[in-house]
Design an enzyme around this catalytic site. Structure first.
Site, short mmCIF file in Angstrom:
data_model
loop_
_atom_site.label_atom_id
_atom_site.label_comp_id
_atom_site.label_asym_id
_atom_site.label_seq_id
_atom_site.Cartn_x
_atom_site.Cartn_y
_atom_site.Cartn_z
N TYR A 130 -25.30 -18.87 18.79
CA TYR A 130 -24.89 -20.07 18.65
C TYR A 130 -26.15 -20.53 17.56
CZ TYR A 130 -20.79 -19.61 21.21
OH TYR A 130 -19.51 -19.45 21.72
N LYS A 183 -24.49 -6.31 25.82
CA LYS A 183 -24.00 -5.12 24.58
C LYS A 183 -25.23 -4.64 24.49
CE LYS A 183 -21.07 -3.42 21.77
NZ LYS A 183 -19.94 -2.49 22.21
N ASP A 216 -17.43 -5.17 26.06
CA ASP A 216 -16.39 -4.62 25.51
C ASP A 216 -15.37 -4.10 26.72
OD1 ASP A 216 -18.18 -3.24 25.11
OD2 ASP A 216 -17.37 -1.90 23.69
N ASP A 240 -18.63 -17.42 26.40
CA ASP A 240 -17.64 -18.40 26.31
C ASP A 240 -16.32 -17.57 25.93
OD1 ASP A 240 -16.69 -20.50 24.89
OD2 ASP A 240 -17.46 -20.42 22.99
N ASP A 244 -12.87 -17.96 28.62
CA ASP A 244 -11.39 -18.29 28.43
C ASP A 244 -10.57 -17.00 29.03
OD1 ASP A 244 -12.14 -20.63 26.97
OD2 ASP A 244 -10.88 -20.00 25.19
#
Ligand code: NAD
Length: 351
Positions: A130, A183, A216, A240, A244
């Site tokens: 961000y 990751k 992933d 984030d 969702d």
């Protein structure tokens, strides 16, 4: 407890109105003495004050015990120099609300395609990808030439440790399991540091088991068998996105509650955005913001030791669960009511 309410953009005013009614109802029935301070942020504030958030509003919020922030049309806020500041970023950064707690679970009466689950995504909230908030001054995203852009991702050991601490402490109150999502196969330094910091913190929680997943593959694992997860800790952007997904798997993005917590302040905020596609149509699910407000009450109760707040939060969760089960909710979760009617019915359950 003083709570500032900022309804936000799009569906924000509709779901905030229900949240206000619910807070007032539990304040009466549980003797909370809530004082709700109404103000505005976002596009409304931009029209009136020339800025989406103002210094006066920040002072008002600092003087309160909590904040309910409605969803904002942040995509429309392009230029900070013209007062178009992302309010969500603004409060998270100014108040150092580093832990974004996003629970997701299945509900009785809702069809679930992936089996029952009950998990919490604990997302780092102050740095990562961000770029608009991870710098002391300026913005970590820049246009080098008109065809070359750079977006900087900041990872610090301190922020990794404190979010890991939040996750492990939470896991201790639940099923005592933490999954680290990263990751580190590609972002070897930044996510390597994140994993190291999580394992360091884990040493202080020998009763909590730990495993880790590459982000992933995690998307597949969480769809395949979400019941194997308890607390999931991850960096800002991965959290984030993942939250969702978990919220939608629980039934709808409209059930996505979240709390942004720092060491001395917390902000309730739905996981989703301002949903302009359904704004003004009386069909937005208010549960996301209502359940976020319940999280704020529980947070306040745990910190202050006032059990009435924790009990009120549980009552809101219970009433919402029952309303969903009997169809007294919006169409996104198979209900037969509009936002206003669902809000009235929910408030009546709490009166
Ligand atoms: P969104 O989260 O607003 O909507 C995604 C989908 O979910 C839409 O189909 C929407 O109708 C549905 N949805 C969302 N909330 C719902 C609810 N309570 N009940 C029923 N359905 C619901 O995402 P978007 O459309 O990509 O973004 C819209 C705006 O929100 C953009 O300006 C974006 O920048 C902003 N945004 C803000 C926040 C925030 O304020 N924290 C978060 C995400 C996006």
């Amino acid at each position: 407890m003083k709570i500032v309410i900022l309804p936000g953009d799009g569906i924000g005013p509709e779901i905030s109105a229900v949240t206000i009614d619910v807070l007032q109802a539990v304040s009466r029935t549980h003797g909370l003495g809530l004082e709700l301070l109404h103000d505005s942020a976002g596009l409304d504030s931009l029209r009136v004050h020339g800025a989406t958030v103002t210094p006066a509003l920040l002072e008002k919020v600092r003087g309160a015990d909590g904040l309910v922030l409605g969803p904002m049309s942040t995509y429309e806020m392009k230029d900070e120099a013209r007062g178009e500041v992302n309010p969500s970023k603004f409060f998270r950064k100014e108040l150092d609300l580093y832990a974004n707690i996003r629970p997701a679970r299945t509900y009785p009466g809702l069809p679930n395609k992936v089996g029952e689950f009950d998990l919490v995504v604990v997302r780092e909230n102050t740095e990562g990808f961000y770029a608009d908030r991870n710098m002391e001054q300026g913005n970590g995203e820049m246009l080098v030439t008109k065809d070359v852009a750079i977006s900087l991702r900041r990872i610090t050991r301190q922020c990794c440790e404190r979010i890991a601490e939040s996750a492990f402490a939470l896991a201790r109150t639940r099923k005592q399991h933490v999954s680290i999502v990263h990751k580190a196969n590609v972002l070897k330094i930044g996510d390597g540091m994140f994993i190291d910091a999580c394992h360091e913190v884990a040493k202080r929680y020998p009763d909590v088991t730990v495993n880790d997943f590459i982000v992933d593959a995690m998307m597949a694992h969480v769809v395949r068998a979400p019941s194997r997860f308890d607390v999931i800790v991850t960096t800002n952007m991965f959290g984030d996105i993942l939250s969702d997904l978990t919220s939608e798997l629980s039934g709808s993005l409209g059930l996505g509650a979240s709390l942004n917590a720092g060491s001395g302040f917390a902000m309730a905020q739905a996981s989703h955005g301002s949903a302009p596609d359904i704004a003004g149509r009386d069909c937005a699910n208010p549960s996301s913001l209502v359940l976020s407000a319940a999280m704020l009450l529980a947070w306040h109760g745990q910190r202050s030791g006032d059990q009435a707040f924790v009990t009120a939060a549980r009552a809101i969760e219970q009433a919402t669960t029952e309303a969903i089960a009997c169809g007294e909710m919006t169409a996104d979760v198979g209900g037969r009511m509009g936002t206003k009617a669902a809000g009235k019915a929910l408030t009546a359950r709490l009166a």
